[in-house]
Design a protein around this motif. Sequence first.
Motif, PDB file in Angstrom:
ATOM      1  N   PRO A 116      -5.830   5.450 -12.609  1.00 49.63           N
ATOM      2  CA  PRO A 116      -4.851   4.380 -12.357  1.00 49.63           C
ATOM      3  C   PRO A 116      -4.736   4.018 -10.872  1.00 49.63           C
ATOM      4  CG  PRO A 116      -3.961   5.990 -13.896  1.00 49.63           C
ATOM      5  CD  PRO A 116      -5.262   6.541 -13.411  1.00 49.63           C
ATOM      6  N   LEU A 117      -5.015   4.965  -9.991  1.00 48.86           N
ATOM      7  CA  LEU A 117      -4.951   4.703  -8.548  1.00 48.86           C
ATOM      8  C   LEU A 117      -5.863   3.540  -8.172  1.00 48.86           C
ATOM      9  CD1 LEU A 117      -4.171   5.415  -5.625  1.00 48.86           C
ATOM     10  CD2 LEU A 117      -6.009   7.103  -5.624  1.00 48.86           C
ATOM     11  N   LEU A 142       0.833  -1.206   0.000  1.00 53.26           N
ATOM     12  CA  LEU A 142       0.000   0.000   0.000  1.00 53.26           C
ATOM     13  C   LEU A 142       0.874   1.265   0.000  1.00 53.26           C
ATOM     14  CD1 LEU A 142      -2.823   1.231   0.065  1.00 53.26           C
ATOM     15  CD2 LEU A 142      -2.721   1.164   2.575  1.00 53.26           C
ATOM     16  N   CYS A 143       1.947   1.240   0.774  1.00 52.60           N
ATOM     17  CA  CYS A 143       2.864   2.388   0.801  1.00 52.60           C
ATOM     18  C   CYS A 143       3.519   2.607  -0.563  1.00 52.60           C
ATOM     19  CB  CYS A 143       3.940   2.190   1.883  1.00 52.60           C
ATOM     20  SG  CYS A 143       3.295   2.319   3.561  1.00 52.60           S
ATOM     21  N   GLU A 144       3.834   1.513  -1.245  1.00 53.57           N
ATOM     22  CA  GLU A 144       4.392   1.627  -2.604  1.00 53.57           C
ATOM     23  C   GLU A 144       3.399   2.330  -3.537  1.00 53.57           C
ATOM     24  OE1 GLU A 144       7.476  -2.028  -3.394  1.00 53.57           O
ATOM     25  OE2 GLU A 144       5.340  -2.473  -3.492  1.00 53.57           O
ATOM     26  N   ILE A 145       2.132   1.933  -3.432  1.00 54.01           N
ATOM     27  CA  ILE A 145       1.098   2.517  -4.305  1.00 54.01           C
ATOM     28  C   ILE A 145       0.906   4.000  -3.998  1.00 54.01           C
ATOM     29  CG2 ILE A 145      -1.387   2.500  -4.815  1.00 54.01           C
ATOM     30  CD1 ILE A 145      -1.261  -0.586  -4.293  1.00 54.01           C
ATOM     31  N   LEU A 146       0.767   4.327  -2.711  1.00 55.65           N
ATOM     32  CA  LEU A 146       0.392   5.692  -2.332  1.00 55.65           C
ATOM     33  C   LEU A 146       1.568   6.666  -2.319  1.00 55.65           C
ATOM     34  CD1 LEU A 146      -2.102   4.916   0.583  1.00 55.65           C
ATOM     35  CD2 LEU A 146      -2.620   5.364  -1.811  1.00 55.65           C
ATOM     36  N   PHE A 147       2.758   6.194  -1.847  1.00 51.71           N
ATOM     37  CA  PHE A 147       3.875   7.127  -1.663  1.00 51.71           C
ATOM     38  C   PHE A 147       4.890   7.105  -2.801  1.00 51.71           C
ATOM     39  CE2 PHE A 147       2.965   5.996   2.986  1.00 51.71           C
ATOM     40  CZ  PHE A 147       2.023   6.997   3.095  1.00 51.71           C
ATOM     41  N   ILE A 148       5.025   5.952  -3.456  1.00 47.40           N
ATOM     42  CA  ILE A 148       6.091   5.824  -4.466  1.00 47.40           C
ATOM     43  C   ILE A 148       5.529   5.897  -5.881  1.00 47.40           C
ATOM     44  CG2 ILE A 148       7.934   4.319  -5.323  1.00 47.40           C
ATOM     45  CD1 ILE A 148       8.113   3.264  -2.367  1.00 47.40           C
ATOM     46  N   GLU A 149       4.478   5.110  -6.142  1.00 44.02           N
ATOM     47  CA  GLU A 149       3.843   5.170  -7.470  1.00 44.02           C
ATOM     48  C   GLU A 149       3.189   6.540  -7.699  1.00 44.02           C
ATOM     49  OE1 GLU A 149       3.806   3.010  -9.888  1.00 44.02           O
ATOM     50  OE2 GLU A 149       4.572   1.178  -8.951  1.00 44.02           O
ATOM     51  N   VAL A 150       2.618   7.101  -6.645  1.00 47.32           N
ATOM     52  CA  VAL A 150       1.904   8.392  -6.698  1.00 47.32           C
ATOM     53  C   VAL A 150       0.977   8.410  -7.926  1.00 47.32           C
ATOM     54  CG1 VAL A 150       2.168  10.878  -6.360  1.00 47.32           C
ATOM     55  CG2 VAL A 150       4.062   9.378  -5.800  1.00 47.32           C
ATOM     56  N   ALA A 151       0.120   7.399  -7.989  1.00 52.60           N
ATOM     57  CA  ALA A 151      -0.770   7.264  -9.153  1.00 52.60           C
ATOM     58  C   ALA A 151      -1.879   8.320  -9.094  1.00 52.60           C
ATOM     59  CB  ALA A 151      -1.387   5.868  -9.173  1.00 52.60           C
ATOM     60  N   PRO A 152      -2.243   8.880 -10.228  1.00 55.52           N
ATOM     61  CA  PRO A 152      -3.344   9.859 -10.262  1.00 55.52           C
ATOM     62  C   PRO A 152      -4.690   9.149 -10.229  1.00 55.52           C
ATOM     63  CG  PRO A 152      -2.472   9.525 -12.460  1.00 55.52           C
ATOM     64  CD  PRO A 152      -1.622   8.677 -11.554  1.00 55.52           C
ATOM     65  N   ALA A 153      -5.762   9.951 -10.219  1.00 52.60           N
ATOM     66  CA  ALA A 153      -7.112   9.396 -10.272  1.00 52.60           C
ATOM     67  C   ALA A 153      -7.252   8.509 -11.502  1.00 52.60           C
ATOM     68  CB  ALA A 153      -8.126  10.539 -10.328  1.00 52.60           C
ATOM     69  N   LEU A 193     -10.787   1.996 -16.788  1.00 52.09           N
ATOM     70  CA  LEU A 193      -9.607   2.672 -17.341  1.00 52.09           C
ATOM     71  C   LEU A 193      -8.438   1.699 -17.341  1.00 52.09           C
ATOM     72  CD1 LEU A 193      -8.547   5.494 -18.330  1.00 52.09           C
ATOM     73  CD2 LEU A 193      -7.697   5.820 -16.006  1.00 52.09           C
ATOM     74  N   SER A 194      -8.156   1.128 -18.520  1.00 55.98           N
ATOM     75  CA  SER A 194      -7.038   0.183 -18.612  1.00 55.98           C
ATOM     76  C   SER A 194      -5.729   0.945 -18.801  1.00 55.98           C
ATOM     77  CB  SER A 194      -7.259  -0.780 -19.776  1.00 55.98           C
ATOM     78  OG  SER A 194      -7.434  -0.050 -20.975  1.00 55.98           O
ATOM     79  N   PRO A 195      -4.577   0.348 -18.421  1.00 58.13           N
ATOM     80  CA  PRO A 195      -3.290   1.049 -18.486  1.00 58.13           C
ATOM     81  C   PRO A 195      -2.959   1.640 -19.850  1.00 58.13           C
ATOM     82  CG  PRO A 195      -3.070  -1.016 -17.281  1.00 58.13           C
ATOM     83  CD  PRO A 195      -4.452  -0.997 -17.841  1.00 58.13           C
ATOM     84  N   GLY A 196      -3.316   0.941 -20.944  1.00 57.79           N
ATOM     85  CA  GLY A 196      -2.961   1.439 -22.270  1.00 57.79           C
ATOM     86  C   GLY A 196      -4.013   2.325 -22.907  1.00 57.79           C
ATOM     87  N   ASN A 197      -5.095   2.597 -22.172  1.00 55.98           N
ATOM     88  CA  ASN A 197      -6.224   3.361 -22.725  1.00 55.98           C
ATOM     89  C   ASN A 197      -5.919   4.861 -22.734  1.00 55.98           C
ATOM     90  OD1 ASN A 197      -8.774   4.245 -23.489  1.00 55.98           O
ATOM     91  ND2 ASN A 197      -9.781   2.578 -22.352  1.00 55.98           N
ATOM     92  N   TYR A 244     -17.238   0.593  -7.619  1.00 54.21           N
ATOM     93  CA  TYR A 244     -18.606   0.663  -8.138  1.00 54.21           C
ATOM     94  C   TYR A 244     -19.333   1.975  -7.817  1.00 54.21           C
ATOM     95  CZ  TYR A 244     -17.895  -4.278  -9.078  1.00 54.21           C
ATOM     96  OH  TYR A 244     -17.400  -5.469  -9.549  1.00 54.21           O
ATOM     97  N   SER A 245     -18.658   2.879  -7.084  1.00 49.22           N
ATOM     98  CA  SER A 245     -19.300   4.167  -6.773  1.00 49.22           C
ATOM     99  C   SER A 245     -18.462   5.369  -7.205  1.00 49.22           C
ATOM    100  CB  SER A 245     -19.572   4.285  -5.266  1.00 49.22           C
ATOM    101  OG  SER A 245     -20.384   3.255  -4.812  1.00 49.22           O
ATOM    102  N   HIS A 246     -17.129   5.270  -7.034  1.00 44.64           N
ATOM    103  CA  HIS A 246     -16.245   6.412  -7.334  1.00 44.64           C
ATOM    104  C   HIS A 246     -14.979   5.918  -8.044  1.00 44.64           C
ATOM    105  CE1 HIS A 246     -18.813   8.606  -4.510  1.00 44.64           C
ATOM    106  NE2 HIS A 246     -18.655   7.589  -3.676  1.00 44.64           N
ATOM    107  N   PRO A 247     -15.109   5.411  -9.266  1.00 47.44           N
ATOM    108  CA  PRO A 247     -13.944   4.809  -9.957  1.00 47.44           C
ATOM    109  C   PRO A 247     -12.839   5.813 -10.281  1.00 47.44           C
ATOM    110  CG  PRO A 247     -15.812   5.011 -11.460  1.00 47.44           C
ATOM    111  CD  PRO A 247     -16.323   5.354 -10.099  1.00 47.44           C
ATOM    112  N   THR A 248     -13.165   7.107 -10.283  1.00 49.93           N
ATOM    113  CA  THR A 248     -12.137   8.112 -10.603  1.00 49.93           C
ATOM    114  C   THR A 248     -11.744   8.890  -9.341  1.00 49.93           C
ATOM    115  OG1 THR A 248     -13.864   9.695 -11.222  1.00 49.93           O
ATOM    116  CG2 THR A 248     -12.887   8.375 -13.003  1.00 49.93           C
ATOM    117  N   VAL A 249     -11.749   8.192  -8.189  1.00 49.63           N
ATOM    118  CA  VAL A 249     -11.410   8.847  -6.922  1.00 49.63           C
ATOM    119  C   VAL A 249     -10.002   9.446  -6.989  1.00 49.63           C
ATOM    120  CG1 VAL A 249     -10.531   6.710  -5.889  1.00 49.63           C
ATOM    121  CG2 VAL A 249     -11.337   8.568  -4.409  1.00 49.63           C
ATOM    122  N   LYS A 250      -9.856  10.650  -6.429  1.00 50.60           N
ATOM    123  CA  LYS A 250      -8.556  11.329  -6.403  1.00 50.60           C
ATOM    124  C   LYS A 250      -7.795  10.940  -5.128  1.00 50.60           C
ATOM    125  CE  LYS A 250     -10.400  15.283  -8.948  1.00 50.60           C
ATOM    126  NZ  LYS A 250     -10.782  16.717  -8.879  1.00 50.60           N
TER     127      LYS A 250
END
Length: 514
Positions: free
Chosen positions: A20-21, A7-18, A102-106, A173-179
């Motif tokens: 892909p997150l 989880l730390c990798e996703i949130l702090f290192i990947e820093v994915a936007p809405a 939202l797929s990675p290559g889309n 199923y409710s907020h797929p583009t959550v920031k």
Amino acid sequence: MELIWNLCEILFIEVAPAGPLLLLLLDWVRLHVCEVDSILADVLGSENPSKHESFWDSVTRLVLQGRLDEARQMLSKEADASPTSAGMCRILGDLMRTMPVLSPGNTQTLTELELKWQHWHEECERHLQDGTFVSSPHLESLCKIMLGDEAALLEQKNLLSNWYHFLVTRLLYSHPTVKPIDLHFYAQSSLDLFLGAKSRPEPLDNILMAAFEFDIHQVIKECSIAFSNWWFVAHLTDLLDHCKLLQSHNLYFGSNMREFLLLEYASGLFSHHSLWQLGVDYFDYCPELGRVSLELHIERIPLSTEQKALKVLRICEQRQMTEQVRSICKILAMKAVRNNRLGSALSWSIRAKDAAFATLVSDRFLMDYCERGCFSDLDLIDNLGPAMMLSDRLTFLGKYREFHRLYGDKRFVDAASLLLSLMTSQIAPRSFWMTLLTDALPLLEQKQVIFSAEQTYELLRCLEDLTSGRPEQGEPDQQLQDDDIEATKVEMLRLSLARNLARAIIKEGSLEGS
């Protein structure tokens, strides 16, 4: 640990936007809530999967994890086995197939995704309101889940198993583009909804919540409290520090958080009988206080075996830790002396460059020689080389052994010169003079004259100095034992020296006359 780390990798290192997150969070849940695969294998391995007692649980689990393609395949088995529900299965399957993701290559934008998702959501809601799935409670429940209905999701608490799975499913199923900035609001409400008013958060819940709030230092603090050792927090902090995420946080005693935690972890390793060697490497990566800490800890390692001592010594030598090298060598030398292993003791004292201890061991060698009449550890003494210059006594030991070697090779003239130089140069301890003079007897009694007249006078002077009890240059007065044996030795020496002097004078006079 792995759950938090990922989880730390996703949130702090990947820093994915809405967008892909959410995909990364789905992968995170799938990785750590993996019992669905074993249940699915059991169901599919049965003769009639759609009649298996866990069939609908497995389908629901797949939908909760967003694995809709696999869920559609399972529904097709239900459609084949039950013609009455085939139409409903086909409609729900189509809804699953058309769900916008939202797929990675889309290349579509978030706005486009939100519009498509809104349209799809309305279609799901229409089918539900029209009663399309009213005759099948299972399919209706699945449709409600896909609409993000909180009540329907909470009905599946036993399948979700934890609040963070509930969170990710709810977002899907409710907020797929959550920031990222909004994550903690949804996380907190999901935790409250899932646990209810009666339950209290566990330490793991607090850690995950701190991560969703993007509070790195709180994550580290909570982990430090929750875990029994420093392994996790030390490595996580090191990773975050390398990602330049902890630069602003220095501790009041001069070290940064990364180094402090690495030092704590390395210190803990030093209490282990074998993992202490890993601790050394961790100290090496602490630029400010690592070396000082290593020096303090390495001195406390119990040197239970020589093999272990050699490991410690190699570590110290590689890091130019001179004082620690000397200390370890001295400890080993003292152990060897106590066990009467003089060769080993001398080797360690030379390695420690400890002149005083080398002198002590050399004296023990000489005492041992006087008692036994021969040297032990000849290989070591024969190969002292420049090391014999460490102390006068060690020099004497090496040279005295060289005298015996010359004598054994019948190089009597060289042996005699060396013997005399040992006495006249004050290298030989006064207590050993009688032994040296006694060693001269066989040379004095040789057929040919070995000692010249001048050399014989020097030997006589040494004998007189010894018997008169006159102290030599700062050495304590050595009293000669006044017994019959010593008296006999002295008389034999005087007689032999007198005879040799006469022979030498005649020989030298004859040479001058000719």
